[in-house]
Design a protein around this motif. Structure first.
Motif, PDB file in Angstrom:
ATOM      1  N   HIS A   1      -9.129 -22.630  -9.048  1.00  0.00           N
ATOM      2  CA  HIS A   1      -7.814 -22.409  -8.447  1.00  0.00           C
ATOM      3  C   HIS A   1      -6.913 -21.421  -9.191  1.00  0.00           C
ATOM      4  CE1 HIS A   1      -7.976 -25.067  -5.007  1.00  0.00           C
ATOM      5  NE2 HIS A   1      -8.934 -25.484  -5.820  1.00  0.00           N
ATOM      6  N   SER A   2      -6.234 -20.518  -8.545  1.00  0.00           N
ATOM      7  CA  SER A   2      -5.494 -19.784  -9.168  1.00  0.00           C
ATOM      8  C   SER A   2      -4.278 -20.277 -10.051  1.00  0.00           C
ATOM      9  CB  SER A   2      -4.955 -18.773  -8.192  1.00  0.00           C
ATOM     10  OG  SER A   2      -3.819 -19.232  -7.330  1.00  0.00           O
TER      11      SER A   2
ATOM     12  N   VAL B   1      -1.322 -20.888  -8.813  1.00  0.00           N
ATOM     13  CA  VAL B   1      -0.337 -20.541  -7.969  1.00  0.00           C
ATOM     14  C   VAL B   1      -0.395 -21.480  -6.528  1.00  0.00           C
ATOM     15  CG1 VAL B   1       1.197 -18.822  -7.052  1.00  0.00           C
ATOM     16  CG2 VAL B   1      -0.128 -18.415  -9.107  1.00  0.00           C
ATOM     17  N   SER B   2       0.689 -21.962  -6.127  1.00  0.00           N
ATOM     18  CA  SER B   2       0.425 -22.549  -4.772  1.00  0.00           C
ATOM     19  C   SER B   2       0.419 -21.749  -3.574  1.00  0.00           C
ATOM     20  CB  SER B   2       1.931 -23.293  -4.509  1.00  0.00           C
ATOM     21  OG  SER B   2       2.940 -22.536  -3.919  1.00  0.00           O
ATOM     22  N   ASN B   3      -0.310 -22.108  -2.595  1.00  0.00           N
ATOM     23  CA  ASN B   3      -0.644 -21.021  -1.306  1.00  0.00           C
ATOM     24  C   ASN B   3       0.609 -20.365  -0.866  1.00  0.00           C
ATOM     25  OD1 ASN B   3      -2.992 -22.134  -1.383  1.00  0.00           O
ATOM     26  ND2 ASN B   3      -2.880 -23.266   0.498  1.00  0.00           N
ATOM     27  N   ALA B   4       1.720 -21.130  -0.648  1.00  0.00           N
ATOM     28  CA  ALA B   4       2.876 -20.443  -0.117  1.00  0.00           C
ATOM     29  C   ALA B   4       3.421 -19.429  -1.144  1.00  0.00           C
ATOM     30  CB  ALA B   4       3.974 -21.625   0.037  1.00  0.00           C
TER      31      ALA B   4
ATOM     32  N   LEU C   1       1.663 -17.603  -3.566  1.00  0.00           N
ATOM     33  CA  LEU C   1       0.781 -16.664  -3.618  1.00  0.00           C
ATOM     34  C   LEU C   1       0.790 -15.594  -2.274  1.00  0.00           C
ATOM     35  CD1 LEU C   1      -1.528 -15.473  -5.278  1.00  0.00           C
ATOM     36  CD2 LEU C   1      -3.248 -16.752  -3.902  1.00  0.00           C
ATOM     37  N   GLY C   2       1.014 -16.457  -1.076  1.00  0.00           N
ATOM     38  CA  GLY C   2       1.006 -15.659   0.256  1.00  0.00           C
ATOM     39  C   GLY C   2       2.543 -14.777   0.218  1.00  0.00           C
TER      40      GLY C   2
ATOM     41  N   LEU D   1       1.807 -11.669  -1.752  1.00  0.00           N
ATOM     42  CA  LEU D   1       1.015 -10.774  -1.376  1.00  0.00           C
ATOM     43  C   LEU D   1       1.934 -10.067  -0.225  1.00  0.00           C
ATOM     44  CD1 LEU D   1      -2.408 -12.751  -1.169  1.00  0.00           C
ATOM     45  CD2 LEU D   1      -1.893 -10.744  -2.408  1.00  0.00           C
ATOM     46  N   PHE D   2       2.849 -10.808   0.547  1.00  0.00           N
ATOM     47  CA  PHE D   2       3.446 -10.365   1.525  1.00  0.00           C
ATOM     48  C   PHE D   2       4.307  -9.059   0.850  1.00  0.00           C
ATOM     49  CE2 PHE D   2       7.374 -10.246   3.923  1.00  0.00           C
ATOM     50  CZ  PHE D   2       7.128  -9.887   5.204  1.00  0.00           C
TER      51      PHE D   2
ATOM     52  N   CYS E   1       3.845  -7.347  -1.789  1.00  0.00           N
ATOM     53  CA  CYS E   1       3.044  -6.179  -2.074  1.00  0.00           C
ATOM     54  C   CYS E   1       2.933  -5.493  -1.094  1.00  0.00           C
ATOM     55  CB  CYS E   1       1.659  -6.681  -2.497  1.00  0.00           C
ATOM     56  SG  CYS E   1       1.391  -7.483  -3.864  1.00  0.00           S
ATOM     57  N   SER E   2       2.890  -5.865   0.434  1.00  0.00           N
ATOM     58  CA  SER E   2       2.748  -5.091   1.351  1.00  0.00           C
ATOM     59  C   SER E   2       4.033  -4.345   1.734  1.00  0.00           C
ATOM     60  CB  SER E   2       2.098  -5.938   2.586  1.00  0.00           C
ATOM     61  OG  SER E   2       3.061  -6.546   3.302  1.00  0.00           O
TER      62      SER E   2
ATOM     63  N   MET F   1       4.488  -1.456  -0.501  1.00  0.00           N
ATOM     64  CA  MET F   1       3.902  -0.360   0.107  1.00  0.00           C
ATOM     65  C   MET F   1       4.744   0.290   1.207  1.00  0.00           C
ATOM     66  SD  MET F   1       1.328   0.293  -1.728  1.00  0.00           S
ATOM     67  CE  MET F   1       0.326   1.295  -0.755  1.00  0.00           C
ATOM     68  N   LEU F   2       5.247  -0.713   2.044  1.00  0.00           N
ATOM     69  CA  LEU F   2       5.954  -0.214   3.274  1.00  0.00           C
ATOM     70  C   LEU F   2       7.119   0.757   2.632  1.00  0.00           C
ATOM     71  CD1 LEU F   2       6.377  -0.494   6.520  1.00  0.00           C
ATOM     72  CD2 LEU F   2       8.012  -2.245   5.712  1.00  0.00           C
TER      73      LEU F   2
ATOM     74  N   THR G   1       6.343   4.012   0.882  1.00  0.00           N
ATOM     75  CA  THR G   1       5.763   5.078   1.792  1.00  0.00           C
ATOM     76  C   THR G   1       7.370   5.682   2.378  1.00  0.00           C
ATOM     77  OG1 THR G   1       3.949   3.921   2.830  1.00  0.00           O
ATOM     78  CG2 THR G   1       4.501   5.859   3.877  1.00  0.00           C
TER      79      THR G   1
END
Lengths: 576, 196
Positions: free
Chosen positions: B12-13, B15-18, B20-21, B24-25, B27-28, B31-32, B35
């Protein structure tokens, strides 16, 4: 973590909860599969119409021609605008609504949690939201044919200023936003699942190649799609609020100087679009490579050659794919210095791709190969994808690309990659995992008919495009005979069209086989292929929650023919 | 194949799922906005003329909004600290303040837009205003998203069941991460559009 609130309980859910608004990754995976395959058929049908026009320009379309409204096809003859719409929608549907949802949404959703030994995705409700956003975006995209102004006409690449002047583009942009949002939610879900939900003992180096492919793909989707979303947003602004992000000053449209304030750059869109769309190519290719790796390891009955090489290559492809985008733009007018940079990176990224293919070919060496139906697909993938990849090299070199750019050669190249590569692998995957999905096998004879027919026809459709392109035939022409230098290769257009109709006919046994086998196919046990990975360690089809108890993983994914064992496969879950 | 101590590594990483999620969000999201900022730079460097931000835009209102947003970042951290200590009333107070500040930001933004519209300035007026309205508009949509998340957390805080749920604190933290991100975007937007 959030799985506990989603009722992996004993009570039987209602029909709607179970099959329609399900949060079970397996049901969502199959929903993606059915939807994506339907979209593939739609995209294919659009192309069949276009192929008629390309082979026999100006001839009325038989049977179906009269069904279209007269403004699209007067007297059954396809109009130029209709042809443009079909082309734009074919590309869009095949890439964004067909292959990617099939490779990632369907296969990834169904298999990733199973292969890592998880009861479900990390965020099951988000998973359901991804599917419904995708379906909404897809239906909106299809409905644009019926809207005033018709469907988008500016190609799947939507280059401005054409895309800002042409009708129909706004709907395209809005459906893309829905599809992109769906992909983003999906990729977050996949990554969290793969990082956090692995069964005890499932270290990263014990993950099947397919899982690695899905992880790299998710990173690509996560980081490459937002730029397109932003770019689409700017295009929406240009279309709806008449800004000029992509509109130069003094543009003349149909003899009138455009009234927008101007000062924008059409080239900016090309950069932003390809910043997504080149990683997108690897989104189309990596999951099928993962599928082929699984099938090959299983049917050669020996460990995959160079497992770590394959994984590292996939990761380096993922990283490099962000640095090659402008090789699509060598003749766009961008700086030649930039062209040199992208030429070099393009040559570099071909190295890991070749490494993967070489590992897969070496995996065959010394194996006692079982020629099962899925294995035929995997074996055909190797040379045909190879042709697709190698024909890409002249396009990555600026010197040859100047001549080949926007010819049929380009179409031949990427269709060999995506059709005889990705789609072939995805079809093979269907035969391979069908027993897991439905507890029944697909018919082998029909499978082989489908295989040979499809492969021959695919080569027949796309093979002639190479000589056509070399002869200088441009792509996206409504009437290829309008240019005299195309007349000499026009017979090849007829060959291509005939094989395209053949390809359609050979999909019929597959469709029948799929649905017939779902209910009547030969029943199988949980591990009919004697495979080693975790998805074969639970019942077929797996129940809600997948595994009776959390599996423990004891070894790598491809322990076939281990010396000193009675069976030639050693499952990851076997304690000894 | 010998079974080794590596047989049961930690998978396991940590870090809790939420969480980490959410990361990651973000991160995107980076990028937005990256740009959009890149497009802004490309368009501006390629333009034949470009107005100075402080001539074209209302800098005092922009500064006020910057102060409001930075304060709201402080209040949401306080809300998280109160939630961490299971201080229900404290959480409601600080989260309520955060929401108030976010609405204040939108109101100020509304006055700013209104001032421009009154002068006959629209996104189509020039490329500069196109960038200005698009970037601040998209940022405003993100503020709205934050308001939805934060007010639902405030609503949840009135029900005891949520305080008993171990996930609740994680949700507050996730909302805080997102809010800081929206704040940081503004910290870049403000000088890029108003001052440079």
């Amino acid at each position: 973590m959030s799985g506990d609130s989603n009722g992996h309980g004993a009570h039987e859910p209602s029909f709607w909860r179970k099959y329609v608004f399900s949060v079970d990754h397996k049901v969502i995976g199959l929903q993606y599969m059915m939807t994506a395959m339907s979209f593939l058929m739609v995209g294919f049908a659009l192309m069949l119409l276009m192929r008629w026009q390309l082979a026999w320009p100006g001839a009325p379309i038989p049977f179906f021609g009269r069904l279209f409204p007269p403004d699209l096809a007067p007297n059954g003859v396809m109009s130029g605008e209709f042809y443009n719409s079909l082309g734009a929608m074919h590309g869009t549907i095949m890439v964004f609504l067909g292959v990617v949802p099939l490779a990632v949404g369907a296969y990834g959703n169904y298999l990733l949690p199973l292969q890592i030994g998880a009861p479900d995705m990390a965020f099951p409700r988000l998973n359901m939201a991804s599917y419904w956003l995708f379906l909404g975006g897809g239906l909106l995209m299809l409905s644009s044919f019926m809207m005033p102004g018709g469907a988008a006409q500016s190609g799947w690449t939507s280059y401005p200023p054409l895309s800002i002047i042409n009708p129909g583009q706004t709907v395209w942009l809005f459906s893309m936003v829905l599809i992109i949002t769906s992909s983003l939610l999906g990729s977050i879900n996949f990554l969290v699942t793969a990082m956090n939900m692995r069964a005890p003992g499932m270290s990263l180096w014990r993950l099947p190649v397919f899982c690695w492919a899905q992880m790299v793909t998710s990173v690509l989707l996560l980081l490459a799609f937002p730029p397109l979303e932003a770019a689409a947003f700017l295009q929406v602004m240009d279309r709806v609020f008449h800004t000029s992000f992509y509109m130069p000053k003094g543009l003349v449209v149909l003899g009138h100087v455009s009234t927008v304030s101007g000062g924008g750059q059409p080239l900016l869109w090309e950069h932003l679009f390809w910043f997504l769309a080149h990683p997108e190519v690897y989104v189309l290719v990596l999951p099928p490579m993962g599928i082929v790796a699984e099938i090959i390891a299983n049917n050669t009955r020996k460990p995959l050659h160079g497992y770590k090489t394959i994984v590292v290559s996939m990761i380096s492809i993922g990283v490099m794919s962000f640095l090659v985008w402008a090789h699509h733009m060598f003749i766009s007018g961008m700086s030649p210095a930039l062209s040199n940079f992208f030429l070099v990176t393009t040559m570099i990224i071909s190295v890991p791709s070749v490494a993967i293919l070489t590992c897969l070919i070496f995996s065959l060496k010394g194996g006692s190969i079982r020629f099962t139906t899925p294995m035929l697909y995997a074996l055909a993938f190797l040379p045909l994808f190879g042709i697709g990849g190698l024909t890409g090299l002249p396009l990555g070199l600026t010197v040859t690309d100047i001549y080949l750019h926007d010819t049929y050669y380009v179409i031949g190249h990427f269709h060999f990659v995506v059709v005889t590569g990705s789609i072939l692998a995805l079809l093979g995957g269907t035969y391979h995992w069908f027993p897991k999905w439905f507890g029944r096998k697909m018919n082998d004879t029909l499978g082989k008919v489908h295989f040979w027919g499809s492969v021959v026809c695919m080569i027949g459709v796309f093979g002639p495009m190479f000589p056509m392109g070399l002869a200088g035939a441009s792509r996206r022409l409504y009437d290829p005979t309008a240019q005299v230098h195309n007349l000499i290769v026009q017979p090849l257009n007829v060959v291509s069209t005939v094989f395209a109709y053949g390809l359609f006919l050979f999909q019929l046994p597959f469709i029948w086989n799929f649905f017939h086998s779902m209910f009547r196919g030969e029943k199988t046990e949980e591990n009919p292929w004697h495979a080693t990975t975790l998805e074969w360690a639970c019942p077929s089809p797996p129940p809600h929650g997948n595994f009776d108890k959390t599996p423990r993983v004891h070894r790598g994914p491809y322990e076939y023919s281990a010396p000193g064992r009675k069976t030639d496969y050693w499952m990851q879950t076997d304690p000894a | 194949m010998i079974t080794t101590a590596m047989d049961n590594p930690d998978t396991h990483s940590g870090v809790s799922n939420a969480k980490l999620g959410v990361w990651l969000f973000l991160c995107s999201e980076i990028m937005l906005f990256a740009t959009l900022f890149t497009s802004y730079i490309v368009l501006r460097t390629g333009a034949s003329s470009w107005p100075w931000g402080w001539d074209a835009l209302n800098v005092p209102l922009g500064t006020l909004n910057t102060a409001i947003l930075i304060s709201s970042s402080v209040t949401i951290v306080m809300a998280y600290a109160r939630a961490y200590d299971k201080d229900v009333k404290g959480f409601r107070l600080w989260m309520g303040l955060t929401l108030l500040l976010s609405f204040a930001f939108l109101v100020v933004k509304g006055f700013e837009y209104h001032g421009e519209f009154a002068k006959g300035i629209w996104p189509s007026t020039s490329l500069f205003y196109a960038c200005y309205f698009t970037l601040t508009g998209l940022h405003g949509i993100h503020i709205l998203g934050g308001i939805v998340v934060n007010s639902s957390l405030l609503y949840m805080s009135f029900k005891k069941e949520h305080w008993d749920n171990p996930l609740f604190l994680g949700r507050v933290e996730g909302a805080g991460l997102y809010w800081h991100f929206v704040d940081i975007v503004w910290i870049f937007l403000f000088p890029a559009l108003y001052l440079l």
